[in-house]
Every structure is written in C-alpha cells, then in structure tokens.
Design a protein around this motif. Structure first.
Motif, PDB file in Angstrom:
ATOM      1  N   UNK A 167      -0.421   2.628 -18.564  1.00 31.19           N
ATOM      2  CA  UNK A 167       0.976   2.348 -18.814  1.00 31.19           C
ATOM      3  C   UNK A 167       1.816   2.269 -17.566  1.00 31.19           C
ATOM      4  N   UNK A 168       1.428   2.963 -16.488  1.00 30.90           N
ATOM      5  CA  UNK A 168       2.211   2.977 -15.269  1.00 30.90           C
ATOM      6  C   UNK A 168       2.376   1.582 -14.677  1.00 30.90           C
ATOM      7  N   UNK A 169       1.298   0.781 -14.678  1.00 35.55           N
ATOM      8  CA  UNK A 169       1.389  -0.561 -14.094  1.00 35.55           C
ATOM      9  C   UNK A 169       2.346  -1.420 -14.905  1.00 35.55           C
ATOM     10  N   UNK A 170       2.421  -1.175 -16.207  1.00 36.77           N
ATOM     11  CA  UNK A 170       3.354  -1.936 -17.040  1.00 36.77           C
ATOM     12  C   UNK A 170       4.794  -1.576 -16.685  1.00 36.77           C
ATOM     13  N   UNK A 171       5.038  -0.312 -16.415  1.00 33.35           N
ATOM     14  CA  UNK A 171       6.375   0.098 -16.001  1.00 33.35           C
ATOM     15  C   UNK A 171       6.720  -0.500 -14.641  1.00 33.35           C
ATOM     16  N   UNK A 172       5.724  -0.571 -13.758  1.00 33.38           N
ATOM     17  CA  UNK A 172       5.935  -1.155 -12.431  1.00 33.38           C
ATOM     18  C   UNK A 172       6.310  -2.628 -12.551  1.00 33.38           C
ATOM     19  N   UNK A 173       5.588  -3.369 -13.394  1.00 34.46           N
ATOM     20  CA  UNK A 173       5.866  -4.795 -13.564  1.00 34.46           C
ATOM     21  C   UNK A 173       7.247  -4.996 -14.177  1.00 34.46           C
ATOM     22  N   UNK A 174       7.611  -4.171 -15.130  1.00 32.55           N
ATOM     23  CA  UNK A 174       8.945  -4.294 -15.734  1.00 32.55           C
ATOM     24  C   UNK A 174      10.041  -4.075 -14.699  1.00 32.55           C
ATOM     25  N   UNK A 175       9.846  -3.068 -13.829  1.00 34.25           N
ATOM     26  CA  UNK A 175      10.806  -2.823 -12.747  1.00 34.25           C
ATOM     27  C   UNK A 175      10.869  -4.020 -11.816  1.00 34.25           C
ATOM     28  N   UNK A 176       9.701  -4.573 -11.481  1.00 38.82           N
ATOM     29  CA  UNK A 176       9.633  -5.726 -10.594  1.00 38.82           C
ATOM     30  C   UNK A 176      10.394  -6.916 -11.175  1.00 38.82           C
ATOM     31  N   UNK A 177      10.215  -7.178 -12.460  1.00 40.23           N
ATOM     32  CA  UNK A 177      10.891  -8.297 -13.105  1.00 40.23           C
ATOM     33  C   UNK A 177      12.409  -8.127 -13.041  1.00 40.23           C
ATOM     34  N   UNK A 208       0.832  -1.200   0.000  1.00 40.68           N
ATOM     35  CA  UNK A 208       0.000   0.000   0.000  1.00 40.68           C
ATOM     36  C   UNK A 208       0.870   1.255   0.000  1.00 40.68           C
ATOM     37  N   UNK A 209       2.058   1.167   0.572  1.00 43.25           N
ATOM     38  CA  UNK A 209       2.975   2.303   0.580  1.00 43.25           C
ATOM     39  C   UNK A 209       3.799   2.369  -0.701  1.00 43.25           C
ATOM     40  N   UNK A 210       4.114   1.200  -1.265  1.00 42.21           N
ATOM     41  CA  UNK A 210       4.948   1.160  -2.461  1.00 42.21           C
ATOM     42  C   UNK A 210       4.250   1.755  -3.671  1.00 42.21           C
ATOM     43  N   UNK A 211       2.939   1.529  -3.768  1.00 43.97           N
ATOM     44  CA  UNK A 211       2.197   2.032  -4.915  1.00 43.97           C
ATOM     45  C   UNK A 211       1.811   3.483  -4.689  1.00 43.97           C
ATOM     46  N   UNK A 212       2.137   4.322  -5.628  1.00 41.27           N
ATOM     47  CA  UNK A 212       1.923   5.762  -5.477  1.00 41.27           C
ATOM     48  C   UNK A 212       1.186   6.318  -6.677  1.00 41.27           C
ATOM     49  N   UNK A 213       0.464   7.410  -6.448  1.00 43.88           N
ATOM     50  CA  UNK A 213      -0.240   8.086  -7.544  1.00 43.88           C
ATOM     51  C   UNK A 213       0.705   8.963  -8.349  1.00 43.88           C
ATOM     52  N   UNK A 214       1.901   9.186  -7.820  1.00 42.03           N
ATOM     53  CA  UNK A 214       2.877  10.013  -8.531  1.00 42.03           C
ATOM     54  C   UNK A 214       3.572   9.189  -9.613  1.00 42.03           C
ATOM     55  N   UNK A 215       3.674   9.738 -10.796  1.00 44.21           N
ATOM     56  CA  UNK A 215       4.264   9.047 -11.928  1.00 44.21           C
ATOM     57  C   UNK A 215       5.707   8.659 -11.621  1.00 44.21           C
ATOM     58  N   UNK A 216       6.019   7.382 -11.772  1.00 48.05           N
ATOM     59  CA  UNK A 216       7.374   6.904 -11.580  1.00 48.05           C
ATOM     60  C   UNK A 216       7.738   6.569 -10.147  1.00 48.05           C
ATOM     61  N   UNK A 217       6.937   7.016  -9.188  1.00 41.48           N
ATOM     62  CA  UNK A 217       7.283   6.789  -7.781  1.00 41.48           C
ATOM     63  C   UNK A 217       7.147   5.324  -7.391  1.00 41.48           C
ATOM     64  N   UNK A 218       6.144   4.626  -7.920  1.00 39.13           N
ATOM     65  CA  UNK A 218       5.944   3.214  -7.575  1.00 39.13           C
ATOM     66  C   UNK A 218       7.159   2.388  -7.972  1.00 39.13           C
ATOM     67  N   UNK A 219       7.659   2.609  -9.190  1.00 39.43           N
ATOM     68  CA  UNK A 219       8.841   1.871  -9.639  1.00 39.43           C
ATOM     69  C   UNK A 219      10.048   2.197  -8.774  1.00 39.43           C
ATOM     70  N   UNK A 220      10.173   3.465  -8.399  1.00 36.97           N
ATOM     71  CA  UNK A 220      11.288   3.876  -7.549  1.00 36.97           C
ATOM     72  C   UNK A 220      11.198   3.220  -6.173  1.00 36.97           C
ATOM     73  N   UNK A 221       9.979   3.118  -5.632  1.00 33.50           N
ATOM     74  CA  UNK A 221       9.782   2.484  -4.332  1.00 33.50           C
ATOM     75  C   UNK A 221      10.139   1.002  -4.374  1.00 33.50           C
ATOM     76  N   UNK A 222       9.738   0.325  -5.445  1.00 33.83           N
ATOM     77  CA  UNK A 222      10.052  -1.094  -5.589  1.00 33.83           C
ATOM     78  C   UNK A 222      11.562  -1.305  -5.609  1.00 33.83           C
ATOM     79  N   UNK A 223      12.244  -0.480  -6.400  1.00 33.55           N
ATOM     80  CA  UNK A 223      13.704  -0.583  -6.476  1.00 33.55           C
ATOM     81  C   UNK A 223      14.350  -0.311  -5.117  1.00 33.55           C
ATOM     82  N   UNK A 224      13.789   0.648  -4.370  1.00 34.00           N
ATOM     83  CA  UNK A 224      14.335   0.991  -3.053  1.00 34.00           C
ATOM     84  C   UNK A 224      14.201  -0.182  -2.083  1.00 34.00           C
ATOM     85  N   UNK A 225      13.078  -0.889  -2.148  1.00 38.03           N
ATOM     86  CA  UNK A 225      12.871  -2.050  -1.270  1.00 38.03           C
ATOM     87  C   UNK A 225      13.887  -3.145  -1.585  1.00 38.03           C
ATOM     88  N   UNK A 226      14.079  -3.440  -2.869  1.00 42.07           N
ATOM     89  CA  UNK A 226      15.043  -4.479  -3.238  1.00 42.07           C
ATOM     90  C   UNK A 226      16.470  -4.060  -2.893  1.00 42.07           C
TER      91      UNK A 226
END
Length: 397
Positions: free
Chosen positions: A227-237, A180-198
């Motif tokens: 498109x944002x969710x696709x960027x998030x999944x790519x970062x996750x992979x 719930x904290x990792x996913x953000x309404x700000x563009x690009x922030x969700x991917x950045x949060x995922x990378x920060x956790x890893x």
C-alpha cells in the motif's frame, strides 16, 4: 529613456490595470524587450511582472492560482528566488541526506560537441524551448506553454543528458531529485520527501528532473506492490498537478511499461529516445576520438561494430580504444587490435559480425566485409593494418 523610466512604469501600471487590450499588452511587451536589450534588467523585470498579471487576469481568469508563465521568471523574476551554490537543499528528516542536487546551466555550444541527438529529438526540444521563448505571445491568446516532458527509452541513450540540455537551453538550473534518498523504509516518509522536493522547486526558477522515474511512479494495480507505493504515487500525482501551474518538470525512465497510466497522462510531451542512427554514430565516434585521428575506413568499420549501441556504450568503447592505444604505444593502423580487445573483455555485446571478430581469423572477417559490406582492398588494408597485397592473398585463399 532611463531618466523617465519610473514615469513610464507608472503609466504602464495604470494602463494595464483594468482589462487592457491585446494591442496595449503587445506594445508593453515590445517596450519590455527594448529595455532588456538596453541592459535595463530591473526595469524589464518590473514590466514583465505587470504583463504577467495583466495577461493572467485577461486571458485565463484564474489569477488566484498564481500562474507564473512569464519570461521574467526565466531570468530571475520577482516572484521566485534564484538558486545559488549556497542555497540550502531539502533533506530527508530521518537520515539528513539531501533529496536533490542542483546542476547549473551548461555551455550549450560545448555540450553539443560531445552530445549528438537525431533531428527528431532536436526538433522536439527546440519546439519546447520556443514555447517558453514566446510565453507572453501564447498567454495573450489564452494558451500556456507545455510544462512537462517524459523521456523514455533504453538505458544509456542520453535521456538524463537531454534533460540537462533542455534546461541549459532555457538558461535554468536543473534540480535533479535523488530518488534513492526520497524513498524511505519509514511509513509515510517517502510521500513527505516527494512533497518537500516539489515545495522546494516551486520557490525557484528551475527545471525539476525526476530521473529513473519508474522507481516512484509504478503501476498502482500491481499486486506485488504494498500500500505504501500506492500512497507515494497518489502524492506524486497531486504534486505533478500542482507543478503545472508553477514550472517545468522532466522525467526519465528506462521502463515505461512500469509507469502508472495516470502518470502518463500528466505529461504533455512524451519523447522516445532511440539508439543513434548510422550518421549520428559517426559523429559521436569522431567527437569522442578527439584529439586522436581515425581514418574514414576505420570509422566505417567501428561504426559497423557499434550498430545498435547507445551513446553511453559508444563512449565506453572509444575510451577503451584510446587507453589501449596509449598504453600499448600503437599507431592508428592497429585499431583492429584494440577493437577486438574491447569486445573480448566486454563479452555481453554480441551480434553476427562481433562473433566473427572474436572467434574467426582476420581473413575470414575481411572476406565478410568485402562480400557483405562492399569494402574495397584499400579500405580493408587500413582496417587491418596490412598492405594491399596481403589483403589480396586473403581474398584468394
């Protein structure tokens, strides 16, 4: 031995330097284990680092990738830090909300008293643990232990608890990502949060848990997703691919059908967690009933009523029964009333036998239990809190 340990360590360092034989590595592992057994933990970890370097160079030829599959890393090796209560956690830069929470290893024996899994699941978990227990043995043969596991199944079946159990058996803290904290309404922030956790978990000896994984690993070809969710999944992979060289990751989901196919391929172990069987339900019920007592006939009846229930749902039912019993000051012979009350205020649960419990008279349910489930007169008397003569009259009516 301790007086000459530095000399021994230097000999091992030179011996393992240039293409050591498998026999030499095995002998060094035995020495390392002996030091650990004698309480020389620092010296044992030093040898583990040498063994890890030698086996990485000899068997995988990819030392530059810094693969750290070593027993030393599970005990606080030199290459990674140790998580403590004072460790600073990563946060969302926009809101300052922590992105993870840390669950330190639980007492396995105490955990097993309240959490019961079927034999297939326990076998799967023991297999994963054994791979890590014999990491060095696998590495000598050019094999790395499996690093990723996906638990999927219905809500409440114990997937998150199973992740805690696995981490505890590995004696590692569990770092649970707060999606719930990792996913953000700000563009690009969700991917950045995922990378920060890893990036965070890669610094420590720990197990990463991605709970309710489908929230960030959705199917990328879903037309309803932007498109944002696709960027998030790519970062996750990308992060999952990197993580396999650095530590263990566990994911859980109630909606496995929503996961992107590429995500499925990233997990070496995929374990379906089912609702408990009859025998497992009996054990769960008895464990949760403590310190209260439940007769065998009442246990059999409650088990029947809870068929198809998840461990979480079973726990909620038992807790209701215990509260009902205490507040109304009734004895165990009146268990029937508390069960009926539970299903009356939890009307979302229903099947043929529950419908009879709620909508029919006691004697109608008693007849069904006798004819369809082979209940005897004595068992029925204990279930309904009646004497045997009353039950006999019900059967004749």
């Amino acid at each position: 031995m301790s007086a000459h340990i530095n000399l021994v360590a230097n000999i091992c360092r030179f011996a393992l330097k240039d293409n050591p034989s498998a026999e030499l590595i095995k002998a060094t592992i035995k020495l390392r284990d002996a030091l650990e057994k004698d309480g020389l933990e620092v010296e044992s970890r030093a040898l583990s680092a040498l063994i890890n370097k030698a086996t990485s160079s000899k068997t995988t030829k990819i030392e530059s990738k810094k693969i750290t599959w070593s027993k030393s890393n599970f005990g606080g090796g030199d290459s990674k830090g140790i998580l403590t209560l004072s460790t600073s956690l990563p946060v969302d830069k926009e809101t300052g909300t922590p992105l993870v929470e840390v669950i330190f290893p639980l007492d396995v024996a105490e955990f097993e008293k309240k959490h019961v899994f079927d034999s297939d699941v326990k076998t799967a978990i023991d297999g994963i643990v054994n791979e890590w227990r014999y990491t060095d043995k696998l590495l000598i043969n050019g094999i790395t232990p499996s690093y990723s596991c996906l638990f999927f199944g219905l809500p409440g079946t114990g997937k998150t608890e199973l992740a805690k159990y696995l981490a505890s058996k590995l004696s590692l803290p569990l770092v649970s990502a707060r999606l719930d904290s990792m996913l953000s309404s700000y563009l690009g922030t969700s991917s950045r949060n995922i990378a920060a956790v890893f990036d965070f978990v890669d610094k420590y000896n720990c197990v990463l848990l991605l709970d309710e994984f489908d929230a960030i690993a959705k199917y990328r070809d879903d037309d309803k997703e932007v498109g944002e969710i696709k960027r998030v999944v790519n970062t996750l992979l990308q992060c999952l691919d990197r993580r396999k060289e650095r530590g263990v990751v566990i994911a859980t989901t109630n909606h496995e059908g929503l996961l992107d196919p590429a995500v499925w391929r990233r997990f070496q172990n995929k374990v379906r967690i089912k609702v408990p069987s009859y025998d497992i339900r009996s054990t769960i019920i008895e464990n949760y009933f403590l310190p209260m007592h439940i007769d065998n006939s009442q246990l059999k009846f409650l088990n029947l009523m809870l068929e198809g229930f998840s461990p979480s749902e079973i726990k909620n039912c038992i807790e209701f029964i215990k509260r009902f019993t205490i507040i109304n000051d009734i004895d165990s012979s009146d268990l029937y009333k508390s069960i009926k009350s539970y299903f009356f205020v939890n009307a979302n649960f229903h099947n043929e036998i529950i419908d009879v419990l709620i909508n029919k008279e006691e004697k109608e349910l008693a007849k069904i239990l006798k004819s369809d489930y082979s209940y005897g007169i004595q068992e029925l008397a204990e279930v309904f809190g009646k004497n045997k003569s009353t039950i006999s009259r019900w059967m004749k009516a």
